[in-house]
Design a protein around this motif. Sequence first.
Motif, PDB file in Angstrom:
ATOM      1  N   ILE A   1       0.841  -1.203   0.000  1.00 45.04           N
ATOM      2  CA  ILE A   1       0.000   0.000   0.000  1.00 45.04           C
ATOM      3  C   ILE A   1       0.872   1.247   0.000  1.00 45.04           C
ATOM      4  O   ILE A   1       0.669   2.171  -0.795  1.00 45.04           O
ATOM      5  N   LEU A   2       1.865   1.279   0.909  1.00 47.83           N
ATOM      6  CA  LEU A   2       2.712   2.459   1.037  1.00 47.83           C
ATOM      7  C   LEU A   2       3.520   2.711  -0.236  1.00 47.83           C
ATOM      8  O   LEU A   2       3.684   3.868  -0.659  1.00 47.83           O
ATOM      9  N   ALA A   3       4.011   1.654  -0.876  1.00 48.12           N
ATOM     10  CA  ALA A   3       4.817   1.821  -2.087  1.00 48.12           C
ATOM     11  C   ALA A   3       3.997   2.413  -3.223  1.00 48.12           C
ATOM     12  O   ALA A   3       4.463   3.314  -3.939  1.00 48.12           O
ATOM     13  N   VAL A   4       2.754   1.943  -3.382  1.00 54.45           N
ATOM     14  CA  VAL A   4       1.901   2.488  -4.436  1.00 54.45           C
ATOM     15  C   VAL A   4       1.556   3.944  -4.144  1.00 54.45           C
ATOM     16  O   VAL A   4       1.566   4.800  -5.042  1.00 54.45           O
ATOM     17  N   VAL A   5       1.259   4.245  -2.866  1.00 55.64           N
ATOM     18  CA  VAL A   5       0.981   5.635  -2.478  1.00 55.64           C
ATOM     19  C   VAL A   5       2.190   6.516  -2.785  1.00 55.64           C
ATOM     20  O   VAL A   5       2.061   7.615  -3.350  1.00 55.64           O
ATOM     21  N   LEU A   6       3.381   6.047  -2.410  1.00 56.60           N
ATOM     22  CA  LEU A   6       4.599   6.811  -2.671  1.00 56.60           C
ATOM     23  C   LEU A   6       4.792   7.038  -4.162  1.00 56.60           C
ATOM     24  O   LEU A   6       5.117   8.151  -4.602  1.00 56.60           O
ATOM     25  N   LEU A   7       4.587   6.009  -4.962  1.00 57.46           N
ATOM     26  CA  LEU A   7       4.812   6.121  -6.397  1.00 57.46           C
ATOM     27  C   LEU A   7       3.839   7.101  -7.048  1.00 57.46           C
ATOM     28  O   LEU A   7       4.204   7.848  -7.960  1.00 57.46           O
ATOM     29  N   VAL A   8       2.601   7.102  -6.580  1.00 62.56           N
ATOM     30  CA  VAL A   8       1.635   8.076  -7.103  1.00 62.56           C
ATOM     31  C   VAL A   8       2.049   9.488  -6.698  1.00 62.56           C
ATOM     32  O   VAL A   8       2.004  10.423  -7.506  1.00 62.56           O
ATOM     33  N   LEU A   9       2.481   9.648  -5.435  1.00 60.96           N
ATOM     34  CA  LEU A   9       2.963  10.958  -4.983  1.00 60.96           C
ATOM     35  C   LEU A   9       4.170  11.405  -5.795  1.00 60.96           C
ATOM     36  O   LEU A   9       4.273  12.568  -6.197  1.00 60.96           O
ATOM     37  N   VAL A  10       5.082  10.471  -6.043  1.00 64.66           N
ATOM     38  CA  VAL A  10       6.265  10.790  -6.834  1.00 64.66           C
ATOM     39  C   VAL A  10       5.864  11.216  -8.242  1.00 64.66           C
ATOM     40  O   VAL A  10       6.356  12.218  -8.783  1.00 64.66           O
ATOM     41  N   GLY A  11       4.965  10.448  -8.848  1.00 62.05           N
ATOM     42  CA  GLY A  11       4.521  10.775 -10.190  1.00 62.05           C
ATOM     43  C   GLY A  11       3.916  12.163 -10.272  1.00 62.05           C
ATOM     44  O   GLY A  11       4.183  12.923 -11.211  1.00 62.05           O
ATOM     45  N   VAL A  12       3.109  12.514  -9.272  1.00 58.69           N
ATOM     46  CA  VAL A  12       2.457  13.828  -9.255  1.00 58.69           C
ATOM     47  C   VAL A  12       3.478  14.933  -8.999  1.00 58.69           C
ATOM     48  O   VAL A  12       3.505  15.960  -9.688  1.00 58.69           O
ATOM     49  N   VAL A  13       4.330  14.735  -7.970  1.00 59.07           N
ATOM     50  CA  VAL A  13       5.352  15.734  -7.651  1.00 59.07           C
ATOM     51  C   VAL A  13       6.281  15.947  -8.836  1.00 59.07           C
ATOM     52  O   VAL A  13       6.685  17.072  -9.146  1.00 59.07           O
ATOM     53  N   PHE A  14       6.592  14.841  -9.532  1.00 59.43           N
ATOM     54  CA  PHE A  14       7.514  14.930 -10.655  1.00 59.43           C
ATOM     55  C   PHE A  14       6.817  15.315 -11.967  1.00 59.43           C
ATOM     56  O   PHE A  14       7.425  15.285 -13.030  1.00 59.43           O
ATOM     57  N   VAL A  15       5.550  15.663 -11.879  1.00 55.08           N
ATOM     58  CA  VAL A  15       4.880  16.373 -12.965  1.00 55.08           C
ATOM     59  C   VAL A  15       4.945  17.867 -12.691  1.00 55.08           C
ATOM     60  O   VAL A  15       5.249  18.677 -13.568  1.00 55.08           O
ATOM     61  N   ALA A  16       4.666  18.232 -11.439  1.00 53.12           N
ATOM     62  CA  ALA A  16       4.565  19.651 -11.072  1.00 53.12           C
ATOM     63  C   ALA A  16       5.889  20.396 -11.214  1.00 53.12           C
ATOM     64  O   ALA A  16       5.931  21.488 -11.800  1.00 53.12           O
TER      65      ALA A  16
END
Length: 532
Positions: free
Chosen positions: A129-144
Amino acid sequence: MLWFFFCIAVLLLGYFIYGKIVEKIFVINPNKHTPAYTMADGVDYVPMSKTKIWLIQLLNIAGTGPIFGPILGALYGPVAMLWIVLGCIFAGAVHDYMCGMLSVRNGGASMPYLTGKYLGTPIKTFINILAVVLLVLVGVVFVASPAQLMSTITMDIFGNGGGISVDNAEAVGTAASNTAATALGMTKETILLAWTAIIFIYYIVATLLPIDKIIGRIYPVFGALLLFMSIGMMYGLVSNHLGTGSVSFFGSIDGLSVDKFFSNLQPKGDLPIWPLLLLTITCGALSGFHATQTPLMARCAMNESEGRFIFYGAMIAEGIIALIWCAVGMSFYPDLTTLQDAIAAGSPSKVVYDSSIYFLGAIGGVFAVLGVVVLPITSGDTAFRAARLIIAEFFNLEQRTLLKRLWIAIPLFVIGFIVSKVDFQILWRYFSWANQTVAMVMLWTAAGYLYRYRKFHWICTLPAIIMSAACYTFLAYNQIGFGLDYQLSVYIGIGLAILTTIAFFLFVKRERIAGDPDALVVDSKVDFGNRS
């Protein structure tokens, strides 16, 4: 500048000395076939040369973190570089190497599988769960972050009628005229939205296509930009220091004293160095995000003997990038207050843009900024790719078929788009905690493997204990957590770290080496066959 070059020299020595020690403790098996051959599927398991894998690994793991994190960490002064060096050699590079090699040993498995195998099923469920949450956060942060930098470049180019002029560093990125952009119907908001859409589209394509079709082909171009950025900014720092003597780490670095070294340990009352420094500077010293990316390259490695160069070496290279930007953060502005004001006015991206243009001029500065832009982009695409693979592994869904990949990818990007509407500063705080918590779990996982097979586990256990205390303290103290009193939070963090260590030794059982085909004994002459 002597302190800066000393830190780089220590990092390089760390690769040749400590990296070799870690490799000997793990015990490689060059005769074992890697997943790139045993599980080749033409999509994710594709044999590639170690040089190409090293470059892709570096671009995958080096996102915004080794740039924005060290700039923020510069608020603590030269001691920030100490954490980058020590963290990178003894924690981050060990973390990446162990994750990569354990993935190779387990058929290219992702981190949650490794955690379940060496720490138990309950931890596997949590880290899934935590890894998927982190990866989504990373994807979003690394878009912005790359979208912000690209929109700034676009506005400056069109705002000045096709060129960028620089009179002083303070004016760059903030004082450009927007007349031409307005005439073309472009506003800062529309340009930012356009770049966000472009980056998202690239992420979707890169997530779905085979790894050697886009990532394996365009990353060398991105790597050239990264190399230009790194060498260019280092040249800018050195030439400015030698030419004008104006580069100083909030004072003269050549006359660095103990008092000056520790003078900025608490630049703000709510930002104590423990544990904030360890969670502010993440990717340049230690990052759990790397544990989600490293198995991607473990699936492409052709021989276990390449592991130290690919995994440990890429982390050392990222540490050098972090040192460069930490030095920029400490030297570009005359004092701590000015750096704080610049970050508050435009986030670390303003520091990146202003310093690049100032050190390298208009054209060189733009190329340097592009070198920064490719880092989050090349981490964001593989973040969503890794999230897809972790989910597929959890639900046992094959990924050879495009339709099956779409079933996972589309919901991921929808969630990512929704999360992207959250304030960037809040996202970064959650990202920092989730990132280092995943790193903590991966270190315990590697320690569990080494302890289980009677190898010298302390190379992972000690950094795992330290990061446990840091993550627990951060969660107790920070406002995104429980917001408790600082001193109480420190006691809670240390106490929970001790309990975690006790639980580790109670629940991780040692195996009889001769009875387990997954084990390699320290004596390299002993070979248990195809599976090490």
